[in-house]
Design an enzyme around this catalytic site. Sequence first.
Site, mmCIF file in Angstrom:
data_model
loop_
_atom_site.group_PDB
_atom_site.id
_atom_site.type_symbol
_atom_site.label_atom_id
_atom_site.label_comp_id
_atom_site.label_asym_id
_atom_site.label_seq_id
_atom_site.Cartn_x
_atom_site.Cartn_y
_atom_site.Cartn_z
ATOM 1 N N ASP A 92 2.605 -16.385 -47.097
ATOM 2 C CA ASP A 92 2.444 -14.953 -46.926
ATOM 3 C C ASP A 92 1.609 -14.399 -48.221
ATOM 4 O OD1 ASP A 92 3.288 -12.223 -46.003
ATOM 5 O OD2 ASP A 92 5.054 -13.272 -45.631
ATOM 6 N N HIS A 125 3.103 -9.706 -32.257
ATOM 7 C CA HIS A 125 2.733 -8.507 -31.200
ATOM 8 C C HIS A 125 2.342 -7.240 -32.160
ATOM 9 C CE1 HIS A 125 6.985 -6.615 -33.488
ATOM 10 N NE2 HIS A 125 5.940 -7.197 -34.303
ATOM 11 N N GLY A 179 -1.754 -16.690 -48.668
ATOM 12 C CA GLY A 179 -3.005 -16.718 -47.620
ATOM 13 C C GLY A 179 -3.108 -15.782 -47.670
ATOM 14 N N ASP A 180 -4.045 -15.860 -45.954
ATOM 15 C CA ASP A 180 -4.629 -15.104 -45.502
ATOM 16 C C ASP A 180 -4.762 -15.973 -43.544
ATOM 17 O OD1 ASP A 180 -5.673 -13.240 -43.062
ATOM 18 O OD2 ASP A 180 -7.108 -12.446 -44.641
ATOM 19 N N PHE A 181 -3.854 -15.949 -42.765
ATOM 20 C CA PHE A 181 -3.384 -16.198 -41.620
ATOM 21 C C PHE A 181 -5.249 -16.619 -40.494
ATOM 22 C CE2 PHE A 181 -0.173 -13.872 -40.483
ATOM 23 C CZ PHE A 181 -1.185 -12.962 -40.161
#
Length: 334
Positions: free
Chosen positions: A197, A243, A223-225
């Site tokens: 996250d 969403h 992190g950054d997905f």
Amino acid sequence: MTAQPADAVWDAIYGISRFAALATMAELGFADHLKDGPLSSDQLAERCAAHPQSVRRVLRELASMGFVRSVPEGYEVTEAGLTLTDDSPRSVRSAIRLVREEAYWYAMAKLPETVKSGASAFTERYGPGYHYLAAHPETATVFDDYMARRAVPFAGGLEAACDFTGVRQVVDLGGGRGQILSAVLGAHPQVSGVLFDLDRVIPSGREAMAAAGLADRCEFVVGDFFEGVTAGADVYILANVIHNWSDEDSIRILSNIRSAMAADGRILIVEIVLPDDDSPHVGKDADMRMLALLNGGTERTRTEYQTLLEKSGLTLSEIVELPGWASAIVATPI
């Protein structure tokens, strides 16, 4: 009285008044003050440092809604009202508090402008939602608690409904405080976890997992997905994530997971799945919030999820209904 064509319109209008009474109950802590026994309206006003006559009028509305009831001593809180206490495991107080935020009301009031332009009026004024939360830490705290509470109904349901036999590692992407991951790790001692996250969220996730006695089986990753995710896991969980994003952004997230996952891995996407017909559904209400608050965020039907997955190199294996309106969309590599 005979029903009239405009009755539904008036009910929606007056629903705002009912919500305002609930917001007052949540913000001033009525339920916490009443949980140990009845109080008169004057006593409650004193404890809340509020105007006595105004408190009396709000209590009258709340009693008509079933959140408090009149007794000889004054008012007592009902079972429904206890869901607005802070310490109840069923508490939804943070949901009410989040919705009463000024920026949220602005977004909903500006929905006509959003629909005309196609761009969220909230985003135009305040910037992207997660940037707004980063700049407003008090709101972020309420939001994080709301997300944690919202996950409670389906956290255990996901663990029970999906087979984790033979699974070694589960990555919870955007997992917040780790409610879902905790349920999985608690039920399956052979599984290790990764809570992935933003940097502002990971400390509370670490604290929650430690309180559950699971921190030694969980890795915490900032992190950054959109850039990439932890590689090689058997199961990736995306709960209330997809969403929030447009089709283009969602495909980018899912494609990154597809590239990182084990050959026989799975993605469990926990979201509301809209019906294809015109039947009433809570997801359609949620979709208005997505439209108002986010550029590109949307609730989707089964067909729309299937299309997203196929464009990401994935196939929709099944959809499992969970408690609390959500479903688990199970995706595997094509």
